[in-house]
Scaffold this active site. Structure first.
Site, short mmCIF file in Angstrom:
data_model
loop_
_atom_site.label_atom_id
_atom_site.label_comp_id
_atom_site.label_asym_id
_atom_site.label_seq_id
_atom_site.Cartn_x
_atom_site.Cartn_y
_atom_site.Cartn_z
N HIS A 39 0.81 -1.22 0.00
CA HIS A 39 0.00 0.00 0.00
C HIS A 39 0.85 1.27 0.00
O HIS A 39 0.29 2.37 -0.01
CB HIS A 39 -0.93 0.02 1.21
N ALA A 40 2.17 1.14 0.04
CA ALA A 40 3.03 2.31 0.06
C ALA A 40 3.24 2.86 -1.35
O ALA A 40 3.54 2.11 -2.28
CB ALA A 40 4.38 1.97 0.69
#
Length: 307
Positions: free
Chosen positions: A119-120
């Site tokens: 999710h980064a």
């Protein structure tokens, strides 16, 4: 098979925090109890450098994480309080995935007992993800000329939105995400192939989706595959919302590894999410994944017989 771990770099979290940090240490103990590899092949990775992180993440973001200058909103989106331990743990987790990538290119199989922080984004973290380990590792192996084409096989129940965004315009990296359609994140990015599943999806439909996704992701015969082996499609997961059994997840692992083996594609495995109502189930799911890879690596590299 080489297995990398960093569970002794622990984040100081509040007692009521919902992230199951303990699963990593439990997983390593389970791997040791199972005698999956020799002790010398259980390795603590080096922390990733700012230089290598910079292949994906912006300089400003790296420095804000490093120096503790993230805003309250940025910290809220990540979901962890900032601390020096957070920085060290995040660097080691990315270092483990990079080390696993290089080991897989050598041996065919390797695993990081952490990672999967999909999710980064280049300029921010979210969803318990600070740096995108798979994206950084993919960029580094490409930069060093060890792989040209890479596939990301993301089978976490949550879409790998950061990974999808990072490689959106890159034809050398194929991003596959098989995930819950109504689960986090609310705003999805566009992977090369997104297969969205409704809440309550069980074994048969889930495995059909995985098989279909693998066929597409490996069609170009990549030089390396990253398997983001989320434990959260499990029916007993607090955040998953699918209904895949333990047996179904074991079959998923077999599908991934056997399909990659048939295509002669090395596999670097990362753990990703898992929020079982009983943490023992999450640990067992991750253990089964690592065990499945280790058995295939052992079969591919049998011990020489002494005449």
């Amino acid at each position: 098979m080489k297995i990398f771990y960093c569970d002794h770099f622990v984040l100081p979290l509040p007692e009521d925090h919902r992230f199951p940090m303990e699963k990593y240490a439990r997983l390593r103990v389970r791997v040791m109890q199972g005698n999956l590899v020799e002790r010398d092949d259980l390795i603590v990775p080096q922390p990733i450098s700012d230089w290598v992180l910079g292949r994906v993440h912006t300089r400003e973001y790296i420095e804000k994480v490093r120096d503790g200058n993230l805003s309250k909103d940025e910290i809220r989106r990540i979901g962890f309080p900032w601390s020096p331990a957070l920085v060290e743990r995040s660097r080691r987790s990315v270092g483990g995935t990079l080390a696993a990538a290089f080991a897989a290119l050598e041996d065919g199989w390797a695993a990081n007992l952490a990672g999967g922080t999909h999710h980064a984004f280049p300029d921010r973290g979210e969803g318990f993800c600070v740096f995108n380990d798979v994206a950084v590792a993919a960029r580094e192996v490409q930069a060093e000329g060890r792989a040209r084409n890479v596939s990301v096989l993301d089978l976490d129940v949550h879409q790998g939105n950061g990974t999808a965004a990072i490689f959106a315009k890159d034809p050398t990296v194929f991003t596959l995400s098989v995930h819950g359609s109504d689960n986090f994140p609310s705003k999805k990015e566009t992977s090369d192939l997104d297969i969205e599943l409704p809440d309550g999806t069980g074994d048969a439909d889930y495995l059909e989706a995985v098989e279909r996704g693998l066929e597409a992701a490996l069609r170009s015969h990549p030089d390396l595959a990253f398997y983001v082996a989320g434990a959260d499609p499990y029916e007993g997961d607090r955040l998953g919302r699918l209904a895949v059994s333990l047996e179904g997840l074991a079959r998923r692992d077999e599908l991934v590894f056997d399909t990659c083996k048939k295509a002669r594609v090395p596999v670097a495995v990362v753990m990703s999410g898992g929020y079982g109502r009983d943490v023992k189930d999450t640990v067992e799911i991750h253990y089964n994944t690592v065990r499945s890879a280790a058995l295939r690596c052992a079969a591919a590299h049998p011990e020489p017989t002494i005449p």
